[in-house]
Write a protein that holds these residues in place. Structure first.
Motif, PDB file in Angstrom:
ATOM      1  N   UNK A  16      45.755  35.153  33.076  1.00 17.28           N
ATOM      2  CA  UNK A  16      46.156  35.963  34.235  1.00 17.28           C
ATOM      3  C   UNK A  16      45.892  35.214  35.536  1.00 17.28           C
ATOM      4  N   UNK A  17      44.800  34.456  35.594  1.00 18.35           N
ATOM      5  CA  UNK A  17      44.485  33.664  36.793  1.00 18.35           C
ATOM      6  C   UNK A  17      45.535  32.566  36.961  1.00 18.35           C
ATOM      7  N   UNK A  18      45.846  31.872  35.882  1.00 18.93           N
ATOM      8  CA  UNK A  18      46.804  30.764  35.943  1.00 18.93           C
ATOM      9  C   UNK A  18      48.205  31.245  36.309  1.00 18.93           C
ATOM     10  N   UNK A  19      48.569  32.442  35.876  1.00 17.07           N
ATOM     11  CA  UNK A  19      49.899  32.985  36.171  1.00 17.07           C
ATOM     12  C   UNK A  19      49.931  33.722  37.503  1.00 17.07           C
ATOM     13  N   UNK A  20      48.830  33.653  38.249  1.00 17.06           N
ATOM     14  CA  UNK A  20      48.705  34.294  39.570  1.00 17.06           C
ATOM     15  C   UNK A  20      48.870  35.819  39.492  1.00 17.06           C
ATOM     16  N   UNK A  21      48.547  36.403  38.335  1.00 15.05           N
ATOM     17  CA  UNK A  21      48.616  37.857  38.192  1.00 15.05           C
ATOM     18  C   UNK A  21      47.313  38.515  38.606  1.00 15.05           C
ATOM     19  N   UNK A  22      46.204  37.818  38.407  1.00 15.32           N
ATOM     20  CA  UNK A  22      44.889  38.375  38.745  1.00 15.32           C
ATOM     21  C   UNK A  22      44.711  38.380  40.261  1.00 15.32           C
ATOM     22  N   UNK A  23      44.311  39.531  40.795  1.00 15.63           N
ATOM     23  CA  UNK A  23      44.069  39.654  42.237  1.00 15.63           C
ATOM     24  C   UNK A  23      42.582  39.614  42.566  1.00 15.63           C
ATOM     25  N   UNK A  24      41.744  39.948  41.568  1.00 14.52           N
ATOM     26  CA  UNK A  24      40.294  39.945  41.734  1.00 14.52           C
ATOM     27  C   UNK A  24      39.673  39.853  40.348  1.00 14.52           C
ATOM     28  N   UNK A  25      38.655  39.015  40.207  1.00 13.29           N
ATOM     29  CA  UNK A  25      37.947  38.893  38.932  1.00 13.29           C
ATOM     30  C   UNK A  25      36.505  39.346  39.144  1.00 13.29           C
ATOM     31  N   UNK A  26      36.047  40.244  38.274  1.00 12.75           N
ATOM     32  CA  UNK A  26      34.679  40.748  38.329  1.00 12.75           C
ATOM     33  C   UNK A  26      33.915  40.199  37.136  1.00 12.75           C
ATOM     34  N   UNK A  75      34.821  30.950  36.901  1.00 12.77           N
ATOM     35  CA  UNK A  75      34.649  30.664  38.332  1.00 12.77           C
ATOM     36  C   UNK A  75      35.462  29.432  38.738  1.00 12.77           C
ATOM     37  N   UNK A  76      35.462  28.392  37.908  1.00 14.44           N
ATOM     38  CA  UNK A  76      36.258  27.200  38.218  1.00 14.44           C
ATOM     39  C   UNK A  76      37.744  27.514  38.279  1.00 14.44           C
ATOM     40  N   UNK A  77      38.240  28.329  37.345  1.00 11.17           N
ATOM     41  CA  UNK A  77      39.658  28.725  37.364  1.00 11.17           C
ATOM     42  C   UNK A  77      39.970  29.522  38.624  1.00 11.17           C
ATOM     43  N   UNK A  78      39.069  30.438  38.984  1.00  8.04           N
ATOM     44  CA  UNK A  78      39.267  31.243  40.193  1.00  8.04           C
ATOM     45  C   UNK A  78      39.350  30.362  41.432  1.00  8.04           C
ATOM     46  N   UNK A  79      38.456  29.376  41.531  1.00  9.30           N
ATOM     47  CA  UNK A  79      38.462  28.485  42.690  1.00  9.30           C
ATOM     48  C   UNK A  79      39.722  27.623  42.721  1.00  9.30           C
ATOM     49  N   UNK A  80      40.136  27.111  41.562  1.00  5.80           N
ATOM     50  CA  UNK A  80      41.327  26.260  41.484  1.00  5.80           C
ATOM     51  C   UNK A  80      42.583  27.019  41.905  1.00  5.80           C
ATOM     52  N   UNK A  81      42.722  28.252  41.417  1.00 12.46           N
ATOM     53  CA  UNK A  81      43.928  29.036  41.687  1.00 12.46           C
ATOM     54  C   UNK A  81      43.757  29.998  42.858  1.00 12.46           C
ATOM     55  N   UNK A  82      42.626  29.882  43.578  1.00 11.07           N
ATOM     56  CA  UNK A  82      42.342  30.673  44.780  1.00 11.07           C
ATOM     57  C   UNK A  82      42.401  32.175  44.522  1.00 11.07           C
ATOM     58  N   UNK A  83      41.744  32.596  43.444  1.00  6.83           N
ATOM     59  CA  UNK A  83      41.633  34.016  43.121  1.00  6.83           C
ATOM     60  C   UNK A  83      40.215  34.454  43.481  1.00  6.83           C
ATOM     61  N   UNK A  84      40.057  35.527  44.279  1.00  8.73           N
ATOM     62  CA  UNK A  84      38.706  35.967  44.633  1.00  8.73           C
ATOM     63  C   UNK A  84      37.954  36.487  43.406  1.00  8.73           C
TER      64      UNK A  84
END
Length: 99
Positions: free
Chosen positions: A28-38, A52-61
């Motif tokens: 979901x992070x890679x496909x830019x579907x995730x808007x926020x990860x908890x 966390x690394x995936x979130x930082x790479x794809x700029x997902x909060x």
């Protein structure tokens, strides 16, 4: 305040606007579907680093929240350490309650 964001996570899950499971969340992070990860505060170091690394790479909060038991109870599923919110409205409201 704390219960409010947990209620919203439960609502998002029932509205099918959540992604659960490490691989599904990464996708979901890679496909830019995730808007926020908890992430639960007691998540394992390997999973924490990967998400966390995936979130930082794809700029997902992302946010580190309560322990896995509290997060799991919010969505009604056992042993969940991470939840990706797929809806921008839910993500913005949860982020404002956490911030």
């Amino acid at each position: 305040m704390k219960a409010d964001y947990l209620n919203l996570i439960g609502l998002a899950y029932r509205a099918r606007k959540c992604s659960l499971g490490e691989e599904t969340i990464v996708k979901a992070i890679q496909q830019k579907k995730a808007k926020l990860v908890l992430l639960a505060s007691d998540v394992g170091p390997r999973t924490r680093k990967k998400i966390i690394n995936k979130c930082k790479t794809y700029e997902v909060p992302f946010e580190i929240v309560d322990d896995r038991e509290t997060l799991s109870n919010a969505i009604g599923k056992p042993q969940r350490v991470a939840v990706a919110i797929l809806d921008a409205g839910f993500a913005a409201k949860i982020n404002s309650l956490l911030g």
